[in-house]
Design a protein around this motif. Structure first.
Motif, PDB file in Angstrom:
ATOM      1  N   THR A  11       0.829  -1.200   0.000  1.00 52.30           N
ATOM      2  CA  THR A  11       0.000   0.000   0.000  1.00 52.30           C
ATOM      3  C   THR A  11       0.867   1.256   0.000  1.00 52.30           C
ATOM      4  OG1 THR A  11      -1.771  -1.118   1.210  1.00 52.30           O
ATOM      5  CG2 THR A  11      -1.768   1.298   1.250  1.00 52.30           C
ATOM      6  N   ARG A  12       0.536   2.193  -0.871  1.00 49.10           N
ATOM      7  CA  ARG A  12       1.255   3.453  -0.937  1.00 49.10           C
ATOM      8  C   ARG A  12       0.458   4.525  -0.204  1.00 49.10           C
ATOM      9  NH1 ARG A  12       3.739   5.986  -6.562  1.00 49.10           N
ATOM     10  NH2 ARG A  12       4.932   7.695  -5.624  1.00 49.10           N
ATOM     11  N   VAL A  13       1.126   5.297   0.634  1.00 45.56           N
ATOM     12  CA  VAL A  13       0.472   6.352   1.411  1.00 45.56           C
ATOM     13  C   VAL A  13       0.722   7.706   0.753  1.00 45.56           C
ATOM     14  CG1 VAL A  13       0.358   7.522   3.643  1.00 45.56           C
ATOM     15  CG2 VAL A  13       0.704   5.035   3.549  1.00 45.56           C
ATOM     16  N   TYR A  14      -0.346   8.477   0.569  1.00 45.21           N
ATOM     17  CA  TYR A  14      -0.259   9.815  -0.014  1.00 45.21           C
ATOM     18  C   TYR A  14      -0.778  10.837   0.995  1.00 45.21           C
ATOM     19  CZ  TYR A  14       0.014   7.395  -4.565  1.00 45.21           C
ATOM     20  OH  TYR A  14       0.363   6.582  -5.617  1.00 45.21           O
ATOM     21  N   VAL A  15      -0.109  11.977   1.067  1.00 43.05           N
ATOM     22  CA  VAL A  15      -0.603  13.107   1.841  1.00 43.05           C
ATOM     23  C   VAL A  15      -0.970  14.191   0.832  1.00 43.05           C
ATOM     24  CG1 VAL A  15      -0.076  14.847   3.582  1.00 43.05           C
ATOM     25  CG2 VAL A  15       0.862  12.531   3.808  1.00 43.05           C
ATOM     26  N   VAL A  16      -2.254  14.524   0.762  1.00 47.30           N
ATOM     27  CA  VAL A  16      -2.745  15.462  -0.250  1.00 47.30           C
ATOM     28  C   VAL A  16      -3.289  16.699   0.453  1.00 47.30           C
ATOM     29  CG1 VAL A  16      -4.212  15.754  -2.277  1.00 47.30           C
ATOM     30  CG2 VAL A  16      -3.381  13.465  -1.669  1.00 47.30           C
ATOM     31  N   ASP A  17      -2.521  17.787   0.397  1.00 46.99           N
ATOM     32  CA  ASP A  17      -2.888  19.018   1.099  1.00 46.99           C
ATOM     33  C   ASP A  17      -2.155  20.181   0.433  1.00 46.99           C
ATOM     34  OD1 ASP A  17      -3.202  21.119   3.103  1.00 46.99           O
ATOM     35  OD2 ASP A  17      -3.744  19.514   4.495  1.00 46.99           O
ATOM     36  N   ASP A  18      -2.822  21.324   0.286  1.00 47.29           N
ATOM     37  CA  ASP A  18      -2.180  22.479  -0.346  1.00 47.29           C
ATOM     38  C   ASP A  18      -1.288  23.258   0.632  1.00 47.29           C
ATOM     39  OD1 ASP A  18      -4.634  23.210   0.958  1.00 47.29           O
ATOM     40  OD2 ASP A  18      -4.492  25.179   0.026  1.00 47.29           O
ATOM     41  N   ASP A  19      -1.276  22.865   1.894  1.00 48.87           N
ATOM     42  CA  ASP A  19      -0.426  23.496   2.903  1.00 48.87           C
ATOM     43  C   ASP A  19       0.916  22.752   2.950  1.00 48.87           C
ATOM     44  OD1 ASP A  19       0.872  24.341   5.219  1.00 48.87           O
ATOM     45  OD2 ASP A  19      -0.994  24.635   6.317  1.00 48.87           O
ATOM     46  N   SER A  20       1.935  23.334   2.341  1.00 45.65           N
ATOM     47  CA  SER A  20       3.236  22.667   2.238  1.00 45.65           C
ATOM     48  C   SER A  20       3.857  22.387   3.605  1.00 45.65           C
ATOM     49  CB  SER A  20       4.207  23.513   1.408  1.00 45.65           C
ATOM     50  OG  SER A  20       3.726  23.675   0.092  1.00 45.65           O
ATOM     51  N   GLU A  21       3.723  23.333   4.525  1.00 48.58           N
ATOM     52  CA  GLU A  21       4.306  23.139   5.848  1.00 48.58           C
ATOM     53  C   GLU A  21       3.630  21.984   6.581  1.00 48.58           C
ATOM     54  OE1 GLU A  21       4.334  26.695   8.120  1.00 48.58           O
ATOM     55  OE2 GLU A  21       5.681  27.773   6.764  1.00 48.58           O
ATOM     56  N   LEU A  22       2.333  21.911   6.454  1.00 51.24           N
ATOM     57  CA  LEU A  22       1.620  20.810   7.098  1.00 51.24           C
ATOM     58  C   LEU A  22       2.038  19.483   6.485  1.00 51.24           C
ATOM     59  CD1 LEU A  22      -1.915  20.589   8.407  1.00 51.24           C
ATOM     60  CD2 LEU A  22      -1.223  18.862   6.733  1.00 51.24           C
TER      61      LEU A  22
END
Length: 211
Positions: A11-22
């Motif tokens: 399983t590949r985990v993705y973090v999808v958020d427009d906040d680069s620092e977060l």
């Protein structure tokens, strides 16, 4: 022969958020738990990197420019319903949480979230994504085999699923019992089923459309 969980790709985990620092913060947190992840700063970037033929777990922000997290969820439900989604939002409310969960999301966390809560959710998501992928793959393969059947064979199969014996199916379709049995044999061969009973069980389990 059905797949088992050991044959499923990692399983590949993705973090999808427009906040680069977060994103960097989440990446560091997951790395501390030995969980590798891919950062995407938009839904479009995610879709470019995403392989729908592999299991995936998303840590997904609700509010993003262009395509929101909920819209991406709708898209994934169309092309990859096996994906496990963990929504995160600083503006979450009960209605939004309920709607995303009804649409198949695994969890909904409000920012700022407890670090251990997020790690636990992702670890669960990795396992859930693998299980969902396995079930989705088996459903797809079975659907492909059912599509090989003729319209007459499908008619016979529908009645078999209803639990009707060959004699009743023959009367219902206006054919001989011998012809019904020939159709049953062909159905079993075309679907590579161990038995008609096993085929019926799998059709009901995976809710595959026959008619």
């Amino acid at each position: 022969m059905p797949q088992n969980i050991d044959s499923v790709p990692a399983t590949r985990v993705y973090v999808v958020d427009d906040d680069s620092e977060l994103c960097e913060s989440v990446e560091w947190l997951l790395d501390s738990a030995a969980i590798a992840c891919t950062i995407c700063n938009s839904a479009d970037e995610f879709l470019e990197k995403f392989d729908p033929d592999s299991p995936a777990c998303l840590v997904l922000d609700v509010r993003m420019p262009r395509m929101s997290g909920t819209r991406l969820q709708e898209r994934l439900n169309e092309i990859a319903p096996h994906v496990a989604i963990i929504f995160v939002s600083a503006h979450g409310d009960i209605n939004m949480s309920v709607s995303t969960m009804k649409a198949g999301a695994q969890d909904f966390l409000e920012k700022p979230y407890d670090p251990q809560q997020l790690i636990d959710a992702v670890q669960l998501g990795v396992d859930n994504a693998a299980q969902r992928y396995l079930l989705h793959s088996q459903e797809r393969r079975l659907s492909e085999k059912i599509n090989l059947l003729t319209s007459r064979e499908r008619e016979v199969l529908v009645l078999v699923i209803e639990g009707l014996p060959s004699q009743t199916i023959a009367r219902r379709l206006g054919m001989s019992v011998k012809t019904v049995d020939v159709h049953r044999t062909r159905i079993k061969a075309k679907t590579d089923a161990d038995s008609i009973g096993t085929l019926v069980r799998d059709i009901l389990r995976y809710q595959v459309e026959v008619a």
